[in-house]
Structure formats: C-alpha cells, structure tokens
Design an enzyme around this catalytic site. Structure first.
Site, mmCIF file in Angstrom:
data_model
loop_
_atom_site.group_PDB
_atom_site.id
_atom_site.type_symbol
_atom_site.label_atom_id
_atom_site.label_comp_id
_atom_site.label_asym_id
_atom_site.label_seq_id
_atom_site.Cartn_x
_atom_site.Cartn_y
_atom_site.Cartn_z
ATOM 1 N N CYS A 174 41.726 52.539 49.916
ATOM 2 C CA CYS A 174 41.732 51.934 48.582
ATOM 3 C C CYS A 174 41.491 53.065 47.570
ATOM 4 C CB CYS A 174 40.719 50.791 48.461
ATOM 5 S SG CYS A 174 38.973 51.257 48.529
ATOM 6 N N ARG A 233 37.088 47.688 49.048
ATOM 7 C CA ARG A 233 38.095 47.106 49.936
ATOM 8 C C ARG A 233 38.252 47.831 51.256
ATOM 9 N NH1 ARG A 233 42.803 47.362 45.735
ATOM 10 N NH2 ARG A 233 41.655 49.283 45.297
ATOM 11 N N ASP A 286 41.327 44.609 43.512
ATOM 12 C CA ASP A 286 40.089 45.375 43.429
ATOM 13 C C ASP A 286 39.022 44.499 42.766
ATOM 14 O OD1 ASP A 286 38.034 47.201 43.095
ATOM 15 O OD2 ASP A 286 39.351 48.795 42.360
#
Length: 160
Positions: free
Chosen positions: A15, A21, A132
C-alpha cells in the site's frame, strides 16, 4: 479470478505507507496460512510505495480493529518497497490503482507480471481497490478488514 503460471511461494502486500492496508493483509494472510498448516511454506511480507512511516508500527486504529477480529499486527513494522523485492517475491499485490502504477513504474520489466491488484483474488468483490482508511472514521478500518479477509481467502487457494 486471475491465473498464474506457477504456484507461488511468496507474496508481498503493498500500500502507500505500509501502516494500514498492507500490514493488515500481511497478518490476515499469515493467520490463514497458519490455519492451513502452510505458515512455514510461504514467505509473507508487506511494504509501502513510500517510506513515510519507515520503522513505525501499524496505525493504532487499524491495530485495534484487527485485534477485535483476532488478528495481531503488533509484530509488524513499516518499510518501503526495495528493488530486490521484485526478484524475491512471486506475487506483489497492490492495494489500489495508484500503488499498482507506482510499482509498475519502478519494477524491472522482467518482473512486471508478478505485480497484481490484490482484490483480483476475490470473485465476490466488485471493487478494484482497497480504500485507504487513514483519513476516515472507524468504519473505514472495518471495511478494509472485510475486503482483506475476502481477498486473502481467494489468495489462499493459489497456495493450496
């Protein structure tokens, strides 16, 4: 669902900053591998396309949400993608389109087929990117966990 030429032995989740994440996918996937008695057969790691949080623990909100589902993120520390990751890992899974494009930009041409979108491993999710949750509320972290658990279940099939 995507197909691969060979059965993978390693996976890198990526990420932006490696604090929400990708570490969540890392820990969730490792726990699934443990349950499938494959933990020692598959190398799992996570990284960020940026080095903004290098050495930091995962986001406290993500850690709390994961812990409520029995997933421990405390052992993870943020790191940036390194050039040798492209050779080292069989699969490099981007959490969103921007991460994918950043990876392709720095990936040597001979390894670009290893870079995939993480959610492509799920037949049940219509999204292409894991959003996100960093600037959102607590629901965003729960949503990320839902997406990660589903895609990791699909990914596990490639390692069986």
């Amino acid at each position: 669902m995507i197909s691969l030429k060979v059965k993978p032995k390693s996976v890198l989740f990526v990420c932006l900053g490696n604090i929400c994440r990708s570490p969540t996918a890392h820990a969730v996937f490792e726990s699934m591998l443990q349950e499938a008695d494959l933990k020692n057969s598959v190398l799992v790691d996570s990284a960020g396309t940026g080095a903004y949080h290098e050495g930091n623990k995962p986001d406290a909100r993500m850690t709390k949400a994961a812990k409520q589902r029995g997933v421990d993120l405390s052992f993870l520390r943020a790191r940036a993608v390194q050039q040798n990751d492209f050779e080292k890992f069989d699969l490099i899974l981007a959490m969103d389109k921007a991460n994918y494009e950043d990876l392709i930009e720095i990936c040597p041409i001979e390894y670009q087929d290893k870079v995939k979108m993480f959610l492509s491993f799920s037949n049940k999710i219509s999204l292409h990117s894991v959003p996100d949750p960093y600037y959102g509320g607590s629901k965003g972290f729960e949503d990320v966990l839902d997406l990660v658990e589903e895609a990791c279940s699909g990914l596990l099939k490639f390692f069986l």
